[in-house]
Write a protein that holds these residues in place. Structure first.
Motif, PDB file in Angstrom:
ATOM      1  N   PRO A   1      -4.633  -7.153   5.850  1.00 30.92           N
ATOM      2  CA  PRO A   1      -4.806  -6.529   4.541  1.00 30.92           C
ATOM      3  C   PRO A   1      -5.727  -5.324   4.662  1.00 30.92           C
ATOM      4  CG  PRO A   1      -6.168  -8.489   4.701  1.00 30.92           C
ATOM      5  CD  PRO A   1      -5.389  -8.403   5.984  1.00 30.92           C
TER       6      PRO A   1
ATOM      7  N   HIS B   1     -10.052 -12.519   2.416  1.00 30.25           N
ATOM      8  CA  HIS B   1      -8.700 -12.002   2.630  1.00 30.25           C
ATOM      9  C   HIS B   1      -8.425 -11.775   4.113  1.00 30.25           C
ATOM     10  CE1 HIS B   1      -7.942 -10.350  -1.683  1.00 30.25           C
ATOM     11  NE2 HIS B   1      -8.290 -11.621  -1.667  1.00 30.25           N
ATOM     12  N   TYR B   2      -9.447 -11.291   4.804  1.00 33.91           N
ATOM     13  CA  TYR B   2      -9.257 -11.028   6.230  1.00 33.91           C
ATOM     14  C   TYR B   2      -9.013 -12.335   6.988  1.00 33.91           C
ATOM     15  CZ  TYR B   2      -9.954  -9.217  10.898  1.00 33.91           C
ATOM     16  OH  TYR B   2      -9.777  -8.877  12.202  1.00 33.91           O
TER      17      TYR B   2
ATOM     18  N   THR C   1       0.049  -2.645  -0.663  1.00 33.90           N
ATOM     19  CA  THR C   1      -0.898  -3.006  -1.726  1.00 33.90           C
ATOM     20  C   THR C   1      -0.713  -2.085  -2.930  1.00 33.90           C
ATOM     21  OG1 THR C   1      -2.486  -3.756  -0.102  1.00 33.90           O
ATOM     22  CG2 THR C   1      -3.340  -3.318  -2.301  1.00 33.90           C
TER      23      THR C   1
ATOM     24  N   GLU D   1     -13.773 -11.370  -1.296  1.00 30.88           N
ATOM     25  CA  GLU D   1     -12.586 -10.519  -1.242  1.00 30.88           C
ATOM     26  C   GLU D   1     -12.391  -9.879   0.139  1.00 30.88           C
ATOM     27  OE1 GLU D   1     -11.493  -8.228  -4.550  1.00 30.88           O
ATOM     28  OE2 GLU D   1     -12.264  -9.668  -6.003  1.00 30.88           O
TER      29      GLU D   1
END
Lengths: 250, 250
Positions: A242, A96-97, A19, A92
């Motif tokens: 992530p 994302h997870y 990231t 978010e």
């Protein structure tokens, strides 16, 4: 034993590095844009931490800006309201997870193994990052979580298993409540264990507890006990989870 | 259909009357003592309401005294701290309820039927009194609930069923998490349904949902599916549930 068998922490660190690498071009962005982005991340990090521990209702905008160490007014340059920053966090952090967990689908063809692995990842991640775990826990016991949260992915996964004839479910709403609540109860127990340094305790270590809970989930979905236990003890596939982009140094 | 089949509300009203009757001698207490007792009940009612919706961490003493409409300082005539009023609520609200559920034990000799009935009463009560439901939900996902909350009664009940050879449990901690979380997930769904006027929705009405959830609990405890469903659909025994003494007119 592969590193993932022990803990997903190593993977998370990897994901965090990548990231950072991806975002490095932004270091060259104009100073104002960088500062604005930094403020936004600090506000999100502060809100995540506060809302994880107290729920959205127990937090004021003033507390968020104080904890983020930014001026009260600058909150409104980024978010319209407390509910807006909460919605952004859900999108978010949880969105994302959930997408990452979908990568499991590429590696696992069996819906039962996919639900087991997703549940185990979720609980272990709560152990590695208790603030994340508490936030997911806090936001997931609401009807909104069936449209905006992890609930919709769980419903989808259960539905796939039913269509494939893998799960014997004659009462979807109750099974959804039982499976979802049990994952969240396991997540709460593990976040708590990690945060309060309770380990080892009545529940046993996080690694075995997550497998034992997964075995119960599979029996709720109609699998025979022996098969559920065998499946829940399989090695977890390697996926890149992530990192939590709003983690605060504690 | 007996009234209890429809809702425990009638019973609760009865219990409320008898509570009022029992406490009537206090009406003759000196004015100061009466006022002091009244203030205490108002503080507890306000704290119950606020903590039910935001958890103990999301509430300040100032908010409690404001909602109770008493002076800030008078809080300390009754409670040492926010944690002290929270502990009193747990003791009075949850402790009294758990003792009432123990009365089921006098009427039900089968540990499976007792757990099913306790779970159904708990979920239905959350539907009748969503603030109570949310408070129980808020306080129950913590390790303290295993010593101070409803968790200890659940552990005890599961233990009795195991000793009696009624439950096939080879992993007590995981089964405890799964059964407890599923009851609480059902409680959250029903409190939510009642409070937000969602009924009827995806989950169905509270009466059938509580039976369907109870059937799942019994299978987690090792009963065959058919037997679990039969047991979960039996008429609930008549017990006197104590009223919530801190209910606020909303």
């Amino acid at each position: 034993m592969s590193p993932i068998e022990k803990t997903p922490a190593a993977q998370l660190a990897l994901a965090q590095e990548s990231t950072a690498a991806e975002s490095s071009p932004e270091v060259k962005a104009p100073r104002g844009a960088r500062r604005k982005r930094d403020t936004r991340v600090r506000l999100l990090g502060a809100a995540l931490h506060l809302m994880a521990h107290r729920g959205v209702g127990g937090v004021t905008i003033n507390e968020i800006t104080e904890q983020a160490d930014v001026g009260f007014g600058s909150f409104y340059n980024h978010f319209e309201s407390k509910d807006a920053i909460h919605a952004t966090l859900i999108e978010e952090v949880i969105g994302h997870y959930a997408v990452a967990l979908d990568k499991l689908g590429d590696q696992l063809s069996d819906p039962a193994e996919k639900i087991s692995a997703s549940a185990r990842y979720t609980m272990l991640r709560g152990h590695d990052d208790p603030t994340w775990g508490r936030f997911v826990f806090q936001t997931s016991f609401s009807r909104d979580s069936m449209s905006d949260g992890l609930g919709r992915y769980l419903l989808q996964d259960i539905g796939h298993g039913v269509s494939a004839g893998r799960f014997a479910v004659d009462d979807l709403p109750s099974v959804y409540i039982a499976v979802g609540s049990t994952i969240l109860g396991g997540l709460a127990a593990m976040s708590d264990q990690a945060e309060l340094n309770h380990e080892p305790d009545f529940f046993g270590d996080a690694q075995t507890l997550s497998k034992r809970i997964a075995a119960i989930l599979l029996t709720i979905l109609g699998l025979p006990k022996d098969e559920a236990q065998e499946l829940a003890n399989r090695p977890l596939p390697q996926i890149e989870l992530p990192a939590n982009p709003f983690a605060q140094p504690s």
